[in-house]
Design a protein around this motif. Structure first.
Motif, PDB file in Angstrom:
ATOM      1  N   ILE A  59       0.872  -1.165   0.000  1.00 23.43           N
ATOM      2  CA  ILE A  59       0.000   0.000   0.000  1.00 23.43           C
ATOM      3  C   ILE A  59       0.909   1.215   0.000  1.00 23.43           C
ATOM      4  N   SER A  60       0.791   2.035  -1.015  1.00 23.12           N
ATOM      5  CA  SER A  60       1.724   3.138  -1.180  1.00 23.12           C
ATOM      6  C   SER A  60       0.983   4.457  -1.281  1.00 23.12           C
ATOM      7  N   VAL A  61       1.479   5.447  -0.542  1.00 23.14           N
ATOM      8  CA  VAL A  61       0.941   6.797  -0.567  1.00 23.14           C
ATOM      9  C   VAL A  61       2.107   7.719  -0.927  1.00 23.14           C
ATOM     10  N   PRO A  62       1.945   8.603  -1.907  1.00 26.26           N
ATOM     11  CA  PRO A  62       3.052   9.508  -2.248  1.00 26.26           C
ATOM     12  C   PRO A  62       3.582  10.240  -1.016  1.00 26.26           C
ATOM     13  N   GLY A  63       4.897  10.237  -0.857  1.00 28.92           N
ATOM     14  CA  GLY A  63       5.549  10.872   0.281  1.00 28.92           C
ATOM     15  C   GLY A  63       5.757   9.944   1.465  1.00 28.92           C
ATOM     16  N   GLN A  64       5.148   8.777   1.424  1.00 30.07           N
ATOM     17  CA  GLN A  64       5.254   7.813   2.520  1.00 30.07           C
ATOM     18  C   GLN A  64       6.605   7.111   2.479  1.00 30.07           C
ATOM     19  N   VAL A  65       7.180   6.870   3.674  1.00 33.08           N
ATOM     20  CA  VAL A  65       8.397   6.067   3.768  1.00 33.08           C
ATOM     21  C   VAL A  65       7.982   4.611   3.588  1.00 33.08           C
ATOM     22  N   VAL A  66       8.489   3.966   2.545  1.00 31.39           N
ATOM     23  CA  VAL A  66       8.151   2.582   2.236  1.00 31.39           C
ATOM     24  C   VAL A  66       9.018   1.629   3.060  1.00 31.39           C
ATOM     25  N   GLN A  67      10.307   1.957   3.188  1.00 33.42           N
ATOM     26  CA  GLN A  67      11.225   1.127   3.964  1.00 33.42           C
ATOM     27  C   GLN A  67      12.424   1.959   4.390  1.00 33.42           C
ATOM     28  N   LEU A 114      24.867   5.435   8.551  1.00 37.79           N
ATOM     29  CA  LEU A 114      24.331   5.583   7.198  1.00 37.79           C
ATOM     30  C   LEU A 114      22.903   5.064   7.193  1.00 37.79           C
ATOM     31  N   MET A 115      21.971   5.865   6.663  1.00 34.50           N
ATOM     32  CA  MET A 115      20.561   5.493   6.606  1.00 34.50           C
ATOM     33  C   MET A 115      20.022   5.729   5.198  1.00 34.50           C
ATOM     34  N   LEU A 116      19.233   4.773   4.712  1.00 36.33           N
ATOM     35  CA  LEU A 116      18.551   4.890   3.422  1.00 36.33           C
ATOM     36  C   LEU A 116      17.054   4.751   3.662  1.00 36.33           C
ATOM     37  N   GLN A 117      16.252   5.617   3.031  1.00 42.94           N
ATOM     38  CA  GLN A 117      14.810   5.513   3.116  1.00 42.94           C
ATOM     39  C   GLN A 117      14.238   5.574   1.707  1.00 42.94           C
ATOM     40  N   GLU A 118      13.368   4.611   1.400  1.00 46.60           N
ATOM     41  CA  GLU A 118      12.633   4.658   0.135  1.00 46.60           C
ATOM     42  C   GLU A 118      11.376   5.502   0.353  1.00 46.60           C
ATOM     43  N   ILE A 119      11.182   6.507  -0.487  1.00 46.24           N
ATOM     44  CA  ILE A 119      10.036   7.421  -0.389  1.00 46.24           C
ATOM     45  C   ILE A 119       9.146   7.209  -1.616  1.00 46.24           C
TER      46      ILE A 119
END
Length: 188
Positions: free
Chosen positions: A37-45, A181-186
């Motif tokens: 379930i994806s919402v624009p601007g939401q952090v996916v992972q 180090l941090m990565l976030q999928e947006i």
């Protein structure tokens, strides 16, 4: 009070009969696998790593220092937010190194994506050493659902010479400097 068996609804679109919103009853939730379930601007992972290992270079061109971190985007349209906190030291004078964030398809094959040069540093007395506590960040558009690696890259300024170190103060009684180090999928 009737049969309450689970059923599966197959559809391509859900629309409100009246208005522009669809309500979910109080106490109920729509759920799914991560990224389903994806919402624009939401952090996916979000993925992150940290360590207290010292890495160094005398290279005058960008080279990877430290670990890389991998993320596999759920959506090809996602942005990847990259943030890194670290301590950098140079034995060769003020403003004598540049850093950047690299991206690649595997560890140790990064290509520079964003450069951050000539950080404000302070000199440690008269010993010709400058050190900086830094946070760098970038927003990337890898346009893929294949794994991508991100990491820090450094080089010395050739006119200064010397050595640049990442996370240089380890094993001391006042606490170690760390690399984060941090990565976030947006979702877009």
């Amino acid at each position: 009070s009737g049969d309450r068996t689970m059923s599966t609804l197959f559809t391509n679109n859900i629309a409100s009969q009246n208005g522009t919103s669809i309500a979910v009853q109080s106490g109920h939730a729509i759920t799914g696998d991560a990224g389903a379930i994806s919402v624009p601007g939401q952090v996916v992972q979000t993925v992150s790593t940290s360590n207290e290992t010292t890495y160094s270079t005398t290279s005058s061109t960008f080279v990877q220092l430290g670990e890389t971190l991998s993320i596999t985007p759920k959506f090809a349209t996602s942005k990847i937010y990259v943030q890194c906190y670290f301590v950098g030291r140079h034995t060769g004078g003020d403003y004598a190194f540049a850093c950047g964030i690299g991206r690649g398809t595997a560890n140790n094959n990064l290509t520079i994506q964003q450069e951050f040069t000539r950080h404000a540093s302070y000199r440690s007395g008269s010993d010709n050493i400058s050190q900086s506590h830094m946070t760098v960040a970038m927003l990337d558009s890898p346009n893929t659902t294949s794994a991508r690696h991100y990491g820090l890259m450094f080089h010395i300024h050739s006119s200064q010479g010397g050595t640049t170190q990442l996370t240089p103060n380890v094993g001391n009684s006042n606490g170690d400097d760390s690399f984060f180090l941090m990565l976030q999928e947006i979702a877009q």
